[in-house]
Design a protein around this motif. Structure first.
Motif, PDB file in Angstrom:
ATOM      1  N   ARG A  17       0.800  -1.225   0.000  1.00  0.00           N
ATOM      2  CA  ARG A  17       0.000   0.000   0.000  1.00  0.00           C
ATOM      3  C   ARG A  17       0.828   1.267   0.000  1.00  0.00           C
ATOM      4  NH1 ARG A  17      -4.893  -0.399   4.313  1.00  0.00           N
ATOM      5  NH2 ARG A  17      -4.956   1.797   3.679  1.00  0.00           N
ATOM      6  N   MET A  18       1.978   1.256   0.663  1.00  0.00           N
ATOM      7  CA  MET A  18       2.712   2.503   0.878  1.00  0.00           C
ATOM      8  C   MET A  18       4.082   2.539   0.210  1.00  0.00           C
ATOM      9  SD  MET A  18       0.556   4.242   2.570  1.00  0.00           S
ATOM     10  CE  MET A  18      -0.857   4.096   3.666  1.00  0.00           C
ATOM     11  N   HIS A  19       4.926   1.575   0.516  1.00  0.00           N
ATOM     12  CA  HIS A  19       6.322   1.698   0.102  1.00  0.00           C
ATOM     13  C   HIS A  19       6.564   1.324  -1.361  1.00  0.00           C
ATOM     14  CE1 HIS A  19       7.531   2.650   4.140  1.00  0.00           C
ATOM     15  NE2 HIS A  19       6.957   1.554   4.599  1.00  0.00           N
ATOM     16  N   GLN A  20       5.961   0.250  -1.830  1.00  0.00           N
ATOM     17  CA  GLN A  20       6.235  -0.202  -3.199  1.00  0.00           C
ATOM     18  C   GLN A  20       5.936   0.865  -4.250  1.00  0.00           C
ATOM     19  OE1 GLN A  20       4.242  -3.818  -4.376  1.00  0.00           O
ATOM     20  NE2 GLN A  20       5.215  -3.864  -6.392  1.00  0.00           N
ATOM     21  N   PRO A  21       4.766   1.542  -4.210  1.00  0.00           N
ATOM     22  CA  PRO A  21       4.491   2.537  -5.260  1.00  0.00           C
ATOM     23  C   PRO A  21       5.506   3.671  -5.302  1.00  0.00           C
ATOM     24  CG  PRO A  21       2.489   1.979  -4.048  1.00  0.00           C
ATOM     25  CD  PRO A  21       3.618   1.378  -3.288  1.00  0.00           C
ATOM     26  N   ILE A  22       6.014   4.076  -4.137  1.00  0.00           N
ATOM     27  CA  ILE A  22       6.964   5.191  -4.112  1.00  0.00           C
ATOM     28  C   ILE A  22       8.356   4.731  -4.541  1.00  0.00           C
ATOM     29  CG2 ILE A  22       8.062   6.927  -2.642  1.00  0.00           C
ATOM     30  CD1 ILE A  22       5.456   6.847  -0.963  1.00  0.00           C
ATOM     31  N   LEU A  23       8.775   3.566  -4.059  1.00  0.00           N
ATOM     32  CA  LEU A  23      10.086   3.065  -4.461  1.00  0.00           C
ATOM     33  C   LEU A  23      10.155   2.809  -5.963  1.00  0.00           C
ATOM     34  CD1 LEU A  23      10.975   0.721  -1.483  1.00  0.00           C
ATOM     35  CD2 LEU A  23      12.231   2.759  -2.226  1.00  0.00           C
ATOM     36  N   ALA A  24       9.014   2.515  -6.584  1.00  0.00           N
ATOM     37  CA  ALA A  24       8.992   2.324  -8.033  1.00  0.00           C
ATOM     38  C   ALA A  24       9.386   3.593  -8.778  1.00  0.00           C
ATOM     39  CB  ALA A  24       7.605   1.863  -8.479  1.00  0.00           C
ATOM     40  N   THR A  25       9.260   4.758  -8.130  1.00  0.00           N
ATOM     41  CA  THR A  25       9.637   6.032  -8.745  1.00  0.00           C
ATOM     42  C   THR A  25      11.072   6.431  -8.416  1.00  0.00           C
ATOM     43  OG1 THR A  25       8.946   7.461  -6.907  1.00  0.00           O
ATOM     44  CG2 THR A  25       7.240   6.755  -8.457  1.00  0.00           C
ATOM     45  N   LEU A  26      11.755   5.652  -7.578  1.00  0.00           N
ATOM     46  CA  LEU A  26      13.104   6.002  -7.112  1.00  0.00           C
ATOM     47  C   LEU A  26      14.124   4.966  -7.560  1.00  0.00           C
ATOM     48  CD1 LEU A  26      12.245   7.178  -3.474  1.00  0.00           C
ATOM     49  CD2 LEU A  26      12.909   8.637  -5.405  1.00  0.00           C
ATOM     50  N   GLY A  27      13.928   4.437  -8.766  1.00  0.00           N
ATOM     51  CA  GLY A  27      14.790   3.380  -9.264  1.00  0.00           C
ATOM     52  C   GLY A  27      16.245   3.776  -9.413  1.00  0.00           C
ATOM     53  N   GLU A  28      16.516   5.076  -9.559  1.00  0.00           N
ATOM     54  CA  GLU A  28      17.915   5.497  -9.691  1.00  0.00           C
ATOM     55  C   GLU A  28      18.642   5.464  -8.347  1.00  0.00           C
ATOM     56  OE1 GLU A  28      15.911   9.178  -8.270  1.00  0.00           O
ATOM     57  OE2 GLU A  28      15.388   7.453  -9.517  1.00  0.00           O
ATOM     58  N   VAL A  29      17.888   5.362  -7.237  1.00  0.00           N
ATOM     59  CA  VAL A  29      18.501   5.346  -5.896  1.00  0.00           C
ATOM     60  C   VAL A  29      18.376   3.976  -5.236  1.00  0.00           C
ATOM     61  CG1 VAL A  29      18.562   6.469  -3.637  1.00  0.00           C
ATOM     62  CG2 VAL A  29      17.902   7.782  -5.648  1.00  0.00           C
ATOM     63  N   PHE A  30      17.219   3.322  -5.375  1.00  0.00           N
ATOM     64  CA  PHE A  30      16.975   2.043  -4.710  1.00  0.00           C
ATOM     65  C   PHE A  30      16.532   1.001  -5.737  1.00  0.00           C
ATOM     66  CE2 PHE A  30      15.897   5.299  -1.468  1.00  0.00           C
ATOM     67  CZ  PHE A  30      16.845   4.957  -0.509  1.00  0.00           C
ATOM     68  N   ARG A  31      17.159  -0.176  -5.667  1.00  0.00           N
ATOM     69  CA  ARG A  31      16.771  -1.262  -6.565  1.00  0.00           C
ATOM     70  C   ARG A  31      16.444  -2.508  -5.753  1.00  0.00           C
ATOM     71  NH1 ARG A  31      19.923  -5.055  -9.528  1.00  0.00           N
ATOM     72  NH2 ARG A  31      21.835  -3.915  -9.042  1.00  0.00           N
ATOM     73  N   PRO A  32      15.181  -2.950  -5.704  1.00  0.00           N
ATOM     74  CA  PRO A  32      14.834  -4.175  -4.974  1.00  0.00           C
ATOM     75  C   PRO A  32      15.519  -5.386  -5.603  1.00  0.00           C
ATOM     76  CG  PRO A  32      12.865  -2.881  -5.457  1.00  0.00           C
ATOM     77  CD  PRO A  32      13.979  -2.300  -6.266  1.00  0.00           C
ATOM     78  N   VAL A  33      16.272  -6.134  -4.784  1.00  0.00           N
ATOM     79  CA  VAL A  33      16.973  -7.305  -5.307  1.00  0.00           C
ATOM     80  C   VAL A  33      16.624  -8.573  -4.545  1.00  0.00           C
ATOM     81  CG1 VAL A  33      18.918  -5.940  -6.161  1.00  0.00           C
ATOM     82  CG2 VAL A  33      19.018  -6.928  -3.850  1.00  0.00           C
ATOM     83  N   ALA A  34      15.916  -8.446  -3.399  1.00  0.00           N
ATOM     84  CA  ALA A  34      15.606  -9.634  -2.613  1.00  0.00           C
ATOM     85  C   ALA A  34      14.399  -9.365  -1.726  1.00  0.00           C
ATOM     86  CB  ALA A  34      16.803 -10.047  -1.758  1.00  0.00           C
ATOM     87  N   PHE A  35      13.632 -10.413  -1.481  1.00  0.00           N
ATOM     88  CA  PHE A  35      12.458 -10.339  -0.610  1.00  0.00           C
ATOM     89  C   PHE A  35      12.436 -11.559   0.305  1.00  0.00           C
ATOM     90  CE2 PHE A  35      11.345  -7.882  -4.300  1.00  0.00           C
ATOM     91  CZ  PHE A  35      10.599  -6.820  -3.812  1.00  0.00           C
ATOM     92  N   CYS A  36      12.142 -11.315   1.574  1.00  0.00           N
ATOM     93  CA  CYS A  36      11.861 -12.392   2.509  1.00  0.00           C
ATOM     94  C   CYS A  36      10.398 -12.267   2.922  1.00  0.00           C
ATOM     95  CB  CYS A  36      12.756 -12.298   3.741  1.00  0.00           C
ATOM     96  SG  CYS A  36      12.329 -13.501   5.022  1.00  0.00           S
TER      97      CYS A  36
END
Length: 333
Positions: A17-36
């Protein structure tokens, strides 16, 4: 700079609901590489959404991945501190959901560990960045109503009652609260953070409280009176199971009153026309993540630091002691 390679521990409601939509706009700073994620259905969904990422069920497996630079801790509240500590000890930077810990001692251990290992420890507290805090804080600096004497804030709401599976209230760990103060320690930490942003940490608190429903912790309604070293006094009433129609926030000064009214601040003085000041977005996840991104870019700190998060937990510890003893409690920052 190269993107920070981010591992998520917990990918449930708050992530979706909160973090994923915003991080999708910050790809030049944060790149998701793993999920637990412990839920197998969520793991399957994540594998489809992020086909290049590692998807695991055990935290230790994610923390052992050398390609993870930083961990975003999105666990149930009672697990926040222990998971964050394990991530720091694994050599990862930590970005974690509020509150920083269940106790100030746990919080101090996290802060000391991060400093010793030279790792970042960042708390995602959106009320350190919302317009209520920034715009009202800037207005208070101008002293439009003179010396501040008293504030009064009522935050009552019926909780997140939406019936879908992503409702925050539907989380089982909220109904079987393994943390003090119930809703005040969970959702109410945002209000405590807001107040400390505006007025600094209080010196003393007196609190009364009641349980109004089964589950969700020890208290559903808590009323607190805060006293500050400069003589300011404030009263906060917080509940997540009462009606919200008459919520308010008034700040009384020697020369007038500042009121939060909808999307504006109103300054009222005797025999003068009221002055309106517009407010922007109240709960600003976007601004918060921009500040976190800037901290990683520059090596600086976002304005809501781990040390401030610890002080907010100290304040709630004093509230809990006051509820238990019936006496006012000092807050030793």
């Amino acid at each position: 700079m190269l993107p920070v390679r981010l591992g998520m521990i917990g990918a449930g409601r708050i992530w979706i609901r909160m973090h994923q939509p915003i991080l999708a706009t910050l790809g030049e700073v944060f790149r998701p590489v793993a999920f637990c994620e412990t839920n197998p259905e969520r793991r399957a969904a994540l594998a489809q959404e992020f086909p290049q990422a590692h998807i695991v069920a055990e935290r230790a497996e994610l923390l052992a991945l050398p390609e993870v630079d930083a961990v975003l801790v999105l666990t149930p509240l009672a697990l926040n501190a222990s998971v964050a500590l394990a991530a720091l000890q694994a050599g990862k930077h930590v970005i974690m959901e509020k509150p920083i810990a269940r106790t100030s001692a746990e919080a101090q251990t996290l802060i000391d560990t991060a400093q010793r290992l030279q790792r970042r420890l960042i708390i995602t507290e959106q009320c350190g960045y919302g317009s209520l805090e920034t715009d009202l804080g800037a207005l208070l600096q101008q002293q439009p109503v003179g010396e501040l004497l008293y504030w009064d804030r009522l935050v009552h709401w019926p909780g997140d009652s939406s019936p879908n599976a992503l409702s925050f209230a539907s989380a089982e760990w909220r109904r079987q609260a393994d943390f003090p103060l119930g809703a005040l320690f969970d959702g109410g930490i945002h209000v405590i953070a807001s107040l400390s942003t505006l007025f600094g940490p209080p010196a003393k608190v007196y609190a009364t409280g009641r349980a109004l429903r089964e589950g969700y912790g020890a208290y559903d309604l808590v009323t607190m009176q805060f006293s500050y070293a400069n003589g300011l006094v404030g009263t906060l009433s917080y509940s997540e199971c009462l009606h919200s129609q008459h919520n308010h926030f008034h700040i009384h000064g020697r020369d007038g009153i500042i009121s939060v009214e909808g999307e504006q601040l109103v300054v009222s003085k005797p025999e003068q026309a009221a002055q309106q000041h517009p407010l922007g977005k109240r709960y600003n996840f976007e601004e918060m993540w921009q500040a976190i991104a800037e901290a990683f870019r520059t090596g600086g700190e976002p304005s809501y630091t781990a040390a401030r998060a610890r002080i907010d937990v100290l304040t709630l510890e004093a509230v809990a002691r006051s509820l238990e003893t019936g006496q006012a409690q000092e807050i030793a920052v």
